[in-house]
Design an enzyme around this catalytic site. Structure first.
Site, PDB file in Angstrom:
ATOM      1  N   LEU A 257      -1.573  42.212  45.043  1.00 28.98           N
ATOM      2  CA  LEU A 257      -2.026  42.055  43.658  1.00 28.98           C
ATOM      3  C   LEU A 257      -3.222  41.116  43.666  1.00 28.98           C
ATOM      4  O   LEU A 257      -3.062  39.903  43.752  1.00 28.98           O
ATOM      5  CB  LEU A 257      -0.885  41.510  42.798  1.00 28.98           C
ATOM      6  CG  LEU A 257      -1.081  41.605  41.284  1.00 28.98           C
ATOM      7  CD1 LEU A 257      -1.185  43.055  40.833  1.00 28.98           C
ATOM      8  CD2 LEU A 257       0.068  40.922  40.562  1.00 28.98           C
ATOM      9  N   HIS A 258      -4.413  41.682  43.541  1.00 24.82           N
ATOM     10  CA  HIS A 258      -5.634  40.924  43.765  1.00 24.82           C
ATOM     11  C   HIS A 258      -6.110  40.156  42.520  1.00 24.82           C
ATOM     12  O   HIS A 258      -6.063  38.922  42.462  1.00 24.82           O
ATOM     13  CB  HIS A 258      -6.750  41.860  44.230  1.00 24.82           C
ATOM     14  CG  HIS A 258      -6.429  42.660  45.446  1.00 24.82           C
ATOM     15  ND1 HIS A 258      -6.244  42.092  46.688  1.00 24.82           N
ATOM     16  CD2 HIS A 258      -6.257  44.004  45.610  1.00 24.82           C
ATOM     17  CE1 HIS A 258      -5.983  43.043  47.570  1.00 24.82           C
ATOM     18  NE2 HIS A 258      -5.986  44.213  46.941  1.00 24.82           N
ATOM     19  N   ASP A 259      -6.611  40.893  41.540  1.00 25.01           N
ATOM     20  CA  ASP A 259      -7.348  40.278  40.431  1.00 25.01           C
ATOM     21  C   ASP A 259      -6.545  39.305  39.572  1.00 25.01           C
ATOM     22  O   ASP A 259      -7.103  38.306  39.091  1.00 25.01           O
ATOM     23  CB  ASP A 259      -7.969  41.372  39.554  1.00 25.01           C
ATOM     24  CG  ASP A 259      -9.047  42.148  40.280  1.00 25.01           C
ATOM     25  OD1 ASP A 259      -9.745  41.549  41.118  1.00 25.01           O
ATOM     26  OD2 ASP A 259      -9.197  43.356  40.022  1.00 25.01           O
TER      27      ASP A 259
END
Length: 328
Positions: A257-259
């Protein structure tokens, strides 16, 4: 873990929390959408605007997608401004294979009730920052840095007035996710990223080294699904899509889960460990386009950049679950 400064708090007897003024610049995108849901549900954040850029999908779709998430969250009070359709000097790229043709996975790409705001993303960034007290407005950049680079070009005083730039992008020890050494957001517009990092802004960067630690496991998605609300259900559906795509394309059982890490840090900086550094971006070589060179041998007191080296995955998902589980 310790991080940087998030929201500033009044003395305990005041009974109030000072809200962090924030612009979110994004290219939704599945994980951008989860980050937007988290921000929309967090009262500590005074969202001044959402600005959009071409990246994961076209700017027409990212602008519509930001408005879809805004409507799902019931936050039509926050204006959405459409931004750059293409990188500063390069051809547009996309990542639809990881986000779906419309950018929001399996969600329907409906036309939201409230249109985008008048004016451009660049104009909105400059106006909001320059009209506010110095260093009071932060910007969370979840996509290519094109809009911010153009805003810095348009207003020479912007870097001196802007608060923290909190960006998702780059890779060091983890290697890249678009090439051997480049992460997508930086690779998509390396010239913009290089300009922002050289501008003198204070930049906190969440690269793959940290975001690959934050995994949407089956148990974490199931907890979010069990809540049953509209925001939590949307978040869970987005994560389910990412889980399926990561299994099919990459072979991982749990998608990173990046952003949303950018918003999570603003809300709870202790969920991350940062290291002062200097970051430069490769813009010349095609082979290493978008590579982020992260140099930790710097004077910590004068360093303008910080690199996320550690993240509390469970802490991030606990925060998302708690916020998306609140009534709209």
């Amino acid at each position: 873990m310790t991080g940087g400064v998030a929201t500033k708090r009044d003395p305990p007897h005041s009974g109030r929390v000072k809200r962090q003024s924030l612009i979110i610049d994004c290219d939704p995108g599945v994980d951008d959408a989860v980050g937007l849901l988290l921000a929309f549900a967090s009262a500590e954040l005074d969202l001044k605007a959402v600005t959009t850029v071409g990246g994961n999908v076209s700017v027409a779709k990212t602008t519509r997608n930001a408005r879809i998430i805004r409507q799902i969250a019931g936050r039509e009070d926050v204006p959405v401004f459409s931004g750059a359709a293409r990188p500063l000097t390069r051809d547009p790229v996309g990542a639809g294979e990881f986000h779906g043709a419309e950018g929001l996975g399996d969600l329907d790409g409906f036309e939201p009730d409230v249109p985008a705001a008048e004016g451009s993303a660049v104009e909105a960034i400059v106006r909001i920052v320059m009209d506010a007290p110095e260093r009071s407005v932060a910007i969370a950049v979840m996509g290519p840095m094109t809009n911010l680079a153009l805003a810095l070009r348009a207003e020479p005083e912007l870097a001196a007035r802007l608060g923290a730039v909190v960006a998702m992008g780059g890779a060091r020890s983890e290697g890249g996710n678009i090439t051997a050494s480049a992460e997508f957001n930086i690779w998509a517009d390396p010239d913009a990223a290089a300009q922002v990092l050289a501008s003198g802004c204070e930049v906190v960067v969440f690269g793959l080294d940290a975001t690959h630690q934050v995994r949407a496991t089956e148990d974490r998605i199931a907890v979010l699904e069990a809540i049953g609300g509209r925001a939590s259900g949307t978040g869970a559906a987005l994560l389910r899509f990412s889980q399926r795509i990561e299994r099919d394309i990459v072979g991982w059982d749990a998608a990173p889960l990046h952003d949303p890490c950018t918003v999570a840090w603003l809300l709870k900086p202790d969920l991350f460990r940062l290291a002062p550094c200097r970051i430069e971006v490769e813009t010349v070589s095609d082979l290493t386009r978008g590579h982020t060179a992260v140099e930790f041998r710097v004077d910590a007191e004068s360093a303008r950049h910080q690199w996320a080296v550690e993240a509390s995955a469970q802490g991030v998902f606990d925060l998302i679950t708690e916020r998306l589980g609140r009534p709209a």
